[in-house]
Design a protein around this motif. Structure first.
Motif, PDB file in Angstrom:
ATOM      1  N   LEU A 145       0.864  -1.178   0.000  1.00  0.00           N
ATOM      2  CA  LEU A 145       0.000   0.000   0.000  1.00  0.00           C
ATOM      3  C   LEU A 145       0.900   1.227   0.000  1.00  0.00           C
ATOM      4  O   LEU A 145       1.746   1.375   0.879  1.00  0.00           O
ATOM      5  N   VAL A 146       0.695   2.092  -0.965  1.00  0.00           N
ATOM      6  CA  VAL A 146       1.533   3.278  -1.093  1.00  0.00           C
ATOM      7  C   VAL A 146       0.650   4.515  -1.021  1.00  0.00           C
ATOM      8  O   VAL A 146      -0.226   4.712  -1.871  1.00  0.00           O
ATOM      9  N   GLU A 147       0.899   5.346  -0.002  1.00  0.00           N
ATOM     10  CA  GLU A 147       0.118   6.568   0.186  1.00  0.00           C
ATOM     11  C   GLU A 147       0.823   7.750  -0.477  1.00  0.00           C
ATOM     12  O   GLU A 147       2.052   7.778  -0.576  1.00  0.00           O
ATOM     13  N   SER A 148       0.026   8.722  -0.863  1.00  0.00           N
ATOM     14  CA  SER A 148       0.563   9.972  -1.396  1.00  0.00           C
ATOM     15  C   SER A 148      -0.449  11.081  -1.163  1.00  0.00           C
ATOM     16  O   SER A 148      -1.616  10.811  -0.841  1.00  0.00           O
ATOM     17  N   TYR A 189      -2.531   6.728   7.702  1.00  0.00           N
ATOM     18  CA  TYR A 189      -2.141   5.412   7.236  1.00  0.00           C
ATOM     19  C   TYR A 189      -3.289   4.765   6.464  1.00  0.00           C
ATOM     20  O   TYR A 189      -4.446   4.837   6.889  1.00  0.00           O
ATOM     21  N   CYS A 190      -2.936   4.107   5.387  1.00  0.00           N
ATOM     22  CA  CYS A 190      -3.885   3.310   4.638  1.00  0.00           C
ATOM     23  C   CYS A 190      -3.811   1.876   5.150  1.00  0.00           C
ATOM     24  O   CYS A 190      -2.710   1.382   5.455  1.00  0.00           O
ATOM     25  N   ALA A 191      -4.955   1.210   5.246  1.00  0.00           N
ATOM     26  CA  ALA A 191      -5.002  -0.174   5.691  1.00  0.00           C
ATOM     27  C   ALA A 191      -5.880  -0.979   4.754  1.00  0.00           C
ATOM     28  O   ALA A 191      -6.828  -0.453   4.178  1.00  0.00           O
ATOM     29  N   ALA A 192      -5.558  -2.263   4.646  1.00  0.00           N
ATOM     30  CA  ALA A 192      -6.353  -3.158   3.809  1.00  0.00           C
ATOM     31  C   ALA A 192      -6.554  -4.479   4.530  1.00  0.00           C
ATOM     32  O   ALA A 192      -5.659  -4.949   5.233  1.00  0.00           O
ATOM     33  N   SER A 193      -7.731  -5.035   4.353  1.00  0.00           N
ATOM     34  CA  SER A 193      -8.036  -6.336   4.935  1.00  0.00           C
ATOM     35  C   SER A 193      -8.843  -7.149   3.947  1.00  0.00           C
ATOM     36  O   SER A 193      -9.759  -6.632   3.314  1.00  0.00           O
ATOM     37  N   THR A 194      -8.516  -8.441   3.850  1.00  0.00           N
ATOM     38  CA  THR A 194      -9.313  -9.341   3.018  1.00  0.00           C
ATOM     39  C   THR A 194     -10.498  -9.899   3.791  1.00  0.00           C
ATOM     40  O   THR A 194     -11.307 -10.631   3.228  1.00  0.00           O
ATOM     41  N   GLN A 195     -10.601  -9.581   5.062  1.00  0.00           N
ATOM     42  CA  GLN A 195     -11.727 -10.030   5.893  1.00  0.00           C
ATOM     43  C   GLN A 195     -12.833  -8.983   5.766  1.00  0.00           C
ATOM     44  O   GLN A 195     -12.840  -7.963   6.460  1.00  0.00           O
ATOM     45  N   VAL A 196     -13.778  -9.268   4.929  1.00  0.00           N
ATOM     46  CA  VAL A 196     -14.778  -8.276   4.546  1.00  0.00           C
ATOM     47  C   VAL A 196     -15.604  -7.800   5.742  1.00  0.00           C
ATOM     48  O   VAL A 196     -16.016  -6.637   5.791  1.00  0.00           O
ATOM     49  N   SER A 251      -4.117   9.643  -1.422  1.00  0.00           N
ATOM     50  CA  SER A 251      -4.322   8.474  -2.282  1.00  0.00           C
ATOM     51  C   SER A 251      -3.602   7.283  -1.684  1.00  0.00           C
ATOM     52  O   SER A 251      -2.550   7.439  -1.057  1.00  0.00           O
ATOM     53  N   CYS A 252      -4.172   6.114  -1.895  1.00  0.00           N
ATOM     54  CA  CYS A 252      -3.545   4.862  -1.463  1.00  0.00           C
ATOM     55  C   CYS A 252      -3.703   3.870  -2.598  1.00  0.00           C
ATOM     56  O   CYS A 252      -4.823   3.472  -2.925  1.00  0.00           O
ATOM     57  N   THR A 253      -2.586   3.470  -3.184  1.00  0.00           N
ATOM     58  CA  THR A 253      -2.606   2.515  -4.294  1.00  0.00           C
ATOM     59  C   THR A 253      -2.151   1.157  -3.793  1.00  0.00           C
ATOM     60  O   THR A 253      -1.094   1.046  -3.155  1.00  0.00           O
ATOM     61  N   ALA A 254      -2.954   0.157  -4.085  1.00  0.00           N
ATOM     62  CA  ALA A 254      -2.695  -1.194  -3.603  1.00  0.00           C
ATOM     63  C   ALA A 254      -2.155  -2.076  -4.723  1.00  0.00           C
ATOM     64  O   ALA A 254      -2.558  -1.952  -5.890  1.00  0.00           O
ATOM     65  N   SER A 255      -1.279  -2.993  -4.354  1.00  0.00           N
ATOM     66  CA  SER A 255      -0.777  -3.982  -5.305  1.00  0.00           C
ATOM     67  C   SER A 255      -0.480  -5.269  -4.549  1.00  0.00           C
ATOM     68  O   SER A 255      -0.392  -5.277  -3.322  1.00  0.00           O
ATOM     69  N   ASN A 302      -6.868   0.518  -8.701  1.00  0.00           N
ATOM     70  CA  ASN A 302      -6.619  -0.098  -7.386  1.00  0.00           C
ATOM     71  C   ASN A 302      -6.274   0.961  -6.345  1.00  0.00           C
ATOM     72  O   ASN A 302      -5.358   0.779  -5.524  1.00  0.00           O
ATOM     73  N   THR A 303      -7.006   2.044  -6.369  1.00  0.00           N
ATOM     74  CA  THR A 303      -6.661   3.193  -5.542  1.00  0.00           C
ATOM     75  C   THR A 303      -7.865   3.664  -4.738  1.00  0.00           C
ATOM     76  O   THR A 303      -8.987   3.744  -5.260  1.00  0.00           O
ATOM     77  N   VAL A 304      -7.590   3.980  -3.484  1.00  0.00           N
ATOM     78  CA  VAL A 304      -8.576   4.568  -2.594  1.00  0.00           C
ATOM     79  C   VAL A 304      -8.142   5.993  -2.270  1.00  0.00           C
ATOM     80  O   VAL A 304      -6.946   6.258  -2.081  1.00  0.00           O
TER      81      VAL A 304
END
Length: 129
Positions: free
Chosen positions: A4-7, A95-102, A21-25, A77-79
């Motif tokens: 996750l990359v913030e800008s 901070y940007c965070a991501a979870s696969t647990q919906v 912005s937060c781009t996920a890969s 793929n950006t929030v």
């Protein structure tokens, strides 16, 4: 590996606006939970906003409702976190965070408690009064 990359952070006067912005890969972006947290100097981490990248449903902290908007661009793929009407108390690391647990998209507390969350490196927002 999720990255996750913030800008978009920076300094602004009170009442101004910034967009983060937060781009996920490294993982399947769509159908997961992403959010923004912040940490003010000397304070704990606070949940700000969540978006479920499947349906686009959102959750906000009371302190930012009506001022901040979380949105997404699935093709990139950006929030995003659009922050308007900024106040000095909005100052902090974001901070940007991501979870696969919906299910963690249901509330900020649930996402905060995610043991398997992925996190960005953080970006500084400074609001001067």
């Amino acid at each position: 590996q999720v990255q996750l990359v913030e800008s978009g952070g920076g300094s602004v006067q009170a009442g101004g606006s910034l967009r983060l912005s937060c781009t996920a890969s490294g993982y399947t972006y769509s159908g997961n939970c992403m959010g923004w947290f912040r940490q003010a100097p000397g304070k704990g981490r606070e949940g700000v906003a969540i978006i479920y990248t499947g349906a686009g449903t959102t959750v906000y902290a009371d302190s930012v409702k009506g001022r901040f908007t979380i949105s997404q661009d699935n093709a990139k793929n950006t929030v995003y976190l659009q922050m308007n009407g900024l106040r000095s108390e909005d100052t902090g690391m974001y901070y940007c965070a991501a979870s696969t647990q919906v299910f963690r998209c249901l509330s900020l507390d649930r996402l905060t408690d995610g043991e398997h969350n992925s996190w960005g490196q953080g970006i500084l927002v400074t609001v001067s009064s």
